[in-house]
Design a protein around this motif. Structure first.
Motif, PDB file in Angstrom:
ATOM      1  N   ALA A 104      -8.405  10.742  -7.847  1.00 22.80           N
ATOM      2  CA  ALA A 104      -9.192  11.968  -7.998  1.00 22.80           C
ATOM      3  C   ALA A 104     -10.158  12.000  -6.825  1.00 22.80           C
ATOM      4  O   ALA A 104     -11.341  11.703  -6.969  1.00 22.80           O
ATOM      5  CB  ALA A 104      -9.926  11.970  -9.326  1.00 22.80           C
ATOM      6  N   TRP A 105      -9.642  12.303  -5.665  1.00 21.19           N
ATOM      7  CA  TRP A 105     -10.446  12.265  -4.450  1.00 21.19           C
ATOM      8  C   TRP A 105     -11.245  13.551  -4.288  1.00 21.19           C
ATOM      9  O   TRP A 105     -10.668  14.638  -4.237  1.00 21.19           O
ATOM     10  CB  TRP A 105      -9.554  12.069  -3.236  1.00 21.19           C
ATOM     11  CG  TRP A 105      -8.718  10.833  -3.270  1.00 21.19           C
ATOM     12  CD1 TRP A 105      -9.139   9.569  -3.546  1.00 21.19           C
ATOM     13  CD2 TRP A 105      -7.315  10.733  -3.013  1.00 21.19           C
ATOM     14  NE1 TRP A 105      -8.086   8.685  -3.474  1.00 21.19           N
ATOM     15  CE2 TRP A 105      -6.949   9.381  -3.139  1.00 21.19           C
ATOM     16  CE3 TRP A 105      -6.323  11.652  -2.685  1.00 21.19           C
ATOM     17  CZ2 TRP A 105      -5.652   8.934  -2.951  1.00 21.19           C
ATOM     18  CZ3 TRP A 105      -5.030  11.203  -2.496  1.00 21.19           C
ATOM     19  CH2 TRP A 105      -4.709   9.864  -2.620  1.00 21.19           C
ATOM     20  N   PRO A 106     -12.554  13.439  -4.165  1.00 19.16           N
ATOM     21  CA  PRO A 106     -13.360  14.652  -3.990  1.00 19.16           C
ATOM     22  C   PRO A 106     -13.241  15.260  -2.586  1.00 19.16           C
ATOM     23  O   PRO A 106     -13.476  16.446  -2.413  1.00 19.16           O
ATOM     24  CB  PRO A 106     -14.791  14.177  -4.262  1.00 19.16           C
ATOM     25  CG  PRO A 106     -14.761  12.712  -3.987  1.00 19.16           C
ATOM     26  CD  PRO A 106     -13.375  12.245  -4.314  1.00 19.16           C
ATOM     27  N   ASP A 107     -12.861  14.422  -1.621  1.00 17.17           N
ATOM     28  CA  ASP A 107     -12.723  14.923  -0.246  1.00 17.17           C
ATOM     29  C   ASP A 107     -11.845  13.974   0.562  1.00 17.17           C
ATOM     30  O   ASP A 107     -11.435  12.914   0.068  1.00 17.17           O
ATOM     31  CB  ASP A 107     -14.099  15.094   0.420  1.00 17.17           C
ATOM     32  CG  ASP A 107     -14.946  13.827   0.405  1.00 17.17           C
ATOM     33  OD1 ASP A 107     -14.377  12.712   0.515  1.00 17.17           O
ATOM     34  OD2 ASP A 107     -16.172  13.932   0.277  1.00 17.17           O
TER      35      ASP A 107
END
Length: 135
Positions: free
Chosen positions: A88-91
């Motif tokens: 779940a990579w935010p960026d």
């Protein structure tokens, strides 16, 4: 996994970055065989020139034959199956850090590979270097 890179687009710059990382890290002797598929990023002049400059021998898969590059195909299957679904990579920066940990900490130093005699890639490389010194 010795050289790798990420980018928002797939192109020759991406593979050149990964290639440069691998060459700097391992300084391979001439004759290294580099397997790839037939994508334009691998067949392009800049990448082919980089291989030639390092004395590497290009080896491209035949059309529709992933078996020529089975180890790389297996890596991507492992990455997609064991890491990406849980991510779940935010960026992009967070993705980079997570992929670094996956490759450098887990895949290269902890995960055992049947193609390497059930050793980790790091263990296998150590064995190869030790044998090279003994020869």
């Amino acid at each position: 996994m010795v050289g790798w890179a990420t980018a928002s687009t797939l192109g020759e710059t991406l593979v050149l970055t990964a290639w440069h990382q691998a060459v700097v890290a391992r300084q391979p002797p001439p004759g290294l065989v580099v397997h790839s598929d037939r994508g334009r990023q691998y067949a392009g002049r800049a990448f082919q020139a980089a291989l030639t400059a390092a004395g590497a021998v290009p080896s491209m898969s035949r059309t529709g034959d992933c078996c020529d590059n089975a180890v790389a195909e297996r890596f991507f299957a492992t990455l997609k199956g064991e890491r990406v679904p849980d991510a779940a990579w935010p960026d992009a920066r967070a993705a980079w850090r997570d992929l670094c940990a996956f490759i450098e900490v887990w895949y290269n130093r902890q995960r055992r590979h049947s193609t390497l005699g059930y050793r980790t890639p790091a263990e296998y490389e150590t064995v190869l270097r030790t044998k090279g010194r003994a020869a």
